[in-house]
Motif scaffolding. Structure first.
Motif, PDB file in Angstrom:
ATOM      1  N   ILE A   1      -0.978  40.155  17.082  1.00 52.84           N
ATOM      2  CA  ILE A   1      -0.477  39.086  16.219  1.00 52.84           C
ATOM      3  C   ILE A   1       0.958  38.764  16.637  1.00 52.84           C
ATOM      4  CG2 ILE A   1       0.034  40.729  14.325  1.00 52.84           C
ATOM      5  CD1 ILE A   1      -0.746  38.441  12.367  1.00 52.84           C
ATOM      6  N   LEU A   2       1.151  37.506  17.079  1.00 51.51           N
ATOM      7  CA  LEU A   2       2.454  37.099  17.633  1.00 51.51           C
ATOM      8  C   LEU A   2       3.018  35.936  16.818  1.00 51.51           C
ATOM      9  CD1 LEU A   2       0.119  36.948  20.131  1.00 51.51           C
ATOM     10  CD2 LEU A   2       2.169  37.177  21.489  1.00 51.51           C
ATOM     11  N   GLY A   3       4.300  35.658  17.045  1.00 51.43           N
ATOM     12  CA  GLY A   3       4.890  34.447  16.475  1.00 51.43           C
ATOM     13  C   GLY A   3       4.322  33.239  17.207  1.00 51.43           C
TER      14      GLY A   3
ATOM     15  N   TRP B   1      -9.759  36.543  25.367  1.00 51.06           N
ATOM     16  CA  TRP B   1      -9.997  36.865  23.947  1.00 51.06           C
ATOM     17  C   TRP B   1      -9.948  35.577  23.133  1.00 51.06           C
ATOM     18  CZ3 TRP B   1      -6.798  41.656  21.895  1.00 51.06           C
ATOM     19  CH2 TRP B   1      -7.250  42.814  22.545  1.00 51.06           C
ATOM     20  N   PRO B   2     -10.671  35.541  22.008  1.00 48.40           N
ATOM     21  CA  PRO B   2     -10.537  34.381  21.123  1.00 48.40           C
ATOM     22  C   PRO B   2      -9.161  34.352  20.464  1.00 48.40           C
ATOM     23  CG  PRO B   2     -11.944  36.054  20.133  1.00 48.40           C
ATOM     24  CD  PRO B   2     -11.626  36.533  21.515  1.00 48.40           C
ATOM     25  N   GLN B   3      -8.682  33.144  20.153  1.00 52.10           N
ATOM     26  CA  GLN B   3      -7.367  33.058  19.538  1.00 52.10           C
ATOM     27  C   GLN B   3      -7.353  32.063  18.386  1.00 52.10           C
ATOM     28  OE1 GLN B   3      -4.370  30.915  21.866  1.00 52.10           O
ATOM     29  NE2 GLN B   3      -5.858  30.776  23.508  1.00 52.10           N
ATOM     30  N   GLY B   4      -6.566  32.408  17.370  1.00 48.88           N
ATOM     31  CA  GLY B   4      -6.326  31.501  16.248  1.00 48.88           C
ATOM     32  C   GLY B   4      -4.835  31.256  16.198  1.00 48.88           C
ATOM     33  N   THR B   5      -4.422  30.022  16.529  1.00 50.85           N
ATOM     34  CA  THR B   5      -2.982  29.739  16.598  1.00 50.85           C
ATOM     35  C   THR B   5      -2.508  29.068  15.305  1.00 50.85           C
ATOM     36  OG1 THR B   5      -3.592  27.712  17.731  1.00 50.85           O
ATOM     37  CG2 THR B   5      -2.871  29.536  19.114  1.00 50.85           C
TER      38      THR B   5
ATOM     39  N   VAL C   1      -9.295  39.548   7.084  1.00 47.94           N
ATOM     40  CA  VAL C   1     -10.095  40.448   7.916  1.00 47.94           C
ATOM     41  C   VAL C   1     -11.444  40.612   7.232  1.00 47.94           C
ATOM     42  CG1 VAL C   1     -10.177  42.715   9.015  1.00 47.94           C
ATOM     43  CG2 VAL C   1      -7.961  41.670   8.509  1.00 47.94           C
ATOM     44  N   ASP C   2     -12.522  40.360   8.011  1.00 43.08           N
ATOM     45  CA  ASP C   2     -13.857  40.431   7.431  1.00 43.08           C
ATOM     46  C   ASP C   2     -14.715  41.250   8.396  1.00 43.08           C
ATOM     47  OD1 ASP C   2     -16.237  40.052   6.199  1.00 43.08           O
ATOM     48  OD2 ASP C   2     -16.406  37.901   6.624  1.00 43.08           O
ATOM     49  N   GLY C   3     -14.774  42.563   8.173  1.00 40.62           N
ATOM     50  CA  GLY C   3     -15.461  43.449   9.118  1.00 40.62           C
ATOM     51  C   GLY C   3     -14.756  43.373  10.459  1.00 40.62           C
ATOM     52  N   GLY C   4     -15.529  43.076  11.518  1.00 44.38           N
ATOM     53  CA  GLY C   4     -14.919  42.955  12.851  1.00 44.38           C
ATOM     54  C   GLY C   4     -14.440  41.545  13.144  1.00 44.38           C
ATOM     55  N   GLN C   5     -14.468  40.685  12.123  1.00 40.60           N
ATOM     56  CA  GLN C   5     -14.064  39.287  12.332  1.00 40.60           C
ATOM     57  C   GLN C   5     -12.742  38.976  11.651  1.00 40.60           C
ATOM     58  OE1 GLN C   5     -16.883  36.352  11.000  1.00 40.60           O
ATOM     59  NE2 GLN C   5     -17.596  36.002  13.072  1.00 40.60           N
ATOM     60  N   PHE C   6     -12.077  37.970  12.189  1.00 39.29           N
ATOM     61  CA  PHE C   6     -10.846  37.478  11.565  1.00 39.29           C
ATOM     62  C   PHE C   6     -11.087  36.027  11.178  1.00 39.29           C
ATOM     63  CE2 PHE C   6      -9.728  40.770  14.575  1.00 39.29           C
ATOM     64  CZ  PHE C   6      -8.980  41.625  13.782  1.00 39.29           C
TER      65      PHE C   6
ATOM     66  N   ALA D   1      -8.969  40.060  18.950  1.00 40.99           N
ATOM     67  CA  ALA D   1      -8.552  38.663  18.953  1.00 40.99           C
ATOM     68  C   ALA D   1      -7.029  38.555  18.929  1.00 40.99           C
ATOM     69  CB  ALA D   1      -9.142  37.959  17.735  1.00 40.99           C
ATOM     70  N   ILE D   2      -6.602  37.307  19.163  1.00 35.45           N
ATOM     71  CA  ILE D   2      -5.175  36.989  19.156  1.00 35.45           C
ATOM     72  C   ILE D   2      -4.900  36.009  18.030  1.00 35.45           C
ATOM     73  CG2 ILE D   2      -3.312  35.901  20.509  1.00 35.45           C
ATOM     74  CD1 ILE D   2      -4.386  37.417  22.700  1.00 35.45           C
TER      75      ILE D   2
END
Ligand code: AMP
Length: 248
Positions: free
Chosen positions: A114-116, A137-141, A148-153, A172-173
């Motif tokens: 998790i980055l800025g 990796w998948p990313q959510g910007t 957090v939902d199990g192994g998912q974000f 993930a990122i």
């Protein structure tokens, strides 16, 4: 779940930045430095996940000079567990940072980085995306909410004119935006405790990463000075002045 949080040491956001007289960059001498404000938000989010019981370990990384250890200590005082300082006095561009982070990810195998969304000194907004590309990796910007939902974000993203929620399979990122949370101030006892938390010191060469710059800065200049305003008698004069100035 393990979380990796990269934190950058930047000029404090309250400081009025001065451009060097030779226009090669900004003056860093005797200037207050602090953690990049967006990175405070990502540390806070990781700490909240730990407090909620979804995260067991938070590792913070900073790539920068010896003083970047203070930035790591701040994150440790907020609640992170241990730190890695990748020590260098060179300016490292986002690609170099992303390559070093990719090596650290291979060693540490976090479930989430998790980055800025951006560092307020270079305003690049590149590192998270480049790291996503290197790792595939998948990313959510631009996250304004992370669940957090199990192994998912589930990441709610601030997009033009609204919000978009995406589901990412971990690892993930996530890059964080301003409205995700309000970072805490570290309490004095936690600042004292943070002094005892482990911080490893490494060098870019330890990761076999070439950090030589790929970009050359041609010039850095001050923003144009705004002209002083003028009071006018009435609307007609205002319209006439604007017309003369070619503004309407
Ligand atoms: P940027 O792509 O430079 O705008 O930076 C985006 C984010 O990448 C920052 O908010 C940090 O989380 C991370 N980052 C960039 N540079 C560094 C660095 N030197 N050390 C640690 N993290 C960094």
């Amino acid at each position: 779940m393990k979380v990796l949080v990269p934190v950058k040491r930047v000029i404090d956001y309250n400081v009025k930045v001065r451009v060097k007289s030779d226009k090669t960059g900004v003056d860093l001498a005797n200037v207050k430095m602090s953690m990049n404000p967006f990175d405070e938000i990502s540390v806070e989010e990781a700490v909240r996940m730990k407090e909620a019981g979804t995260v067991s370990e938070i590792v913070v990384v900073s790539i920068g000079p010896q003083q970047a250890q203070e930035t790591i200590r701040t994150a440790l005082a907020m609640g992170a567990d241990r730190g890695i300082l990748v020590k260098t006095d060179e300016m490292v561009e986002p690609l170099g940072v992303a390559k070093i982070l990719a090596k650290i990810v291979a060693e540490e195998t976090p479930d989430l980085v998790i980055l800025g969304k951006q560092a307020i000194d270079d305003d690049s907004n590149q590192t998270g995306q480049m790291l996503g590309a290197i790792l595939d990796w998948p990313q959510g910007t631009f996250a304004s909410e992370v669940k957090v939902d199990g192994g998912q974000f589930h990441v709610t993203r601030e997009v033009d004119g609204g919000l978009q929620t995406v589901a990412l399979d971990g690892p993930a990122i996530v890059t964080v935006d301003l409205r995700l949370n309000e970072p805490r101030y570290a309490s004095l006892p936690n600042i004292m405790k943070a002094k005892k938390k482990p911080v490893d010191t490494k060098a870019p060469e330890d990761y076999g990463v070439d950090i030589a710059p790929r970009l050359s800065v041609l010039e850095v200049s001050e923003p144009a000075v705004r002209e002083a305003g003028e009071k006018v008698e009435d609307v007609a004069t205002l319209v006439s002045k604007l017309k003369t100035a070619g503004a309407i």
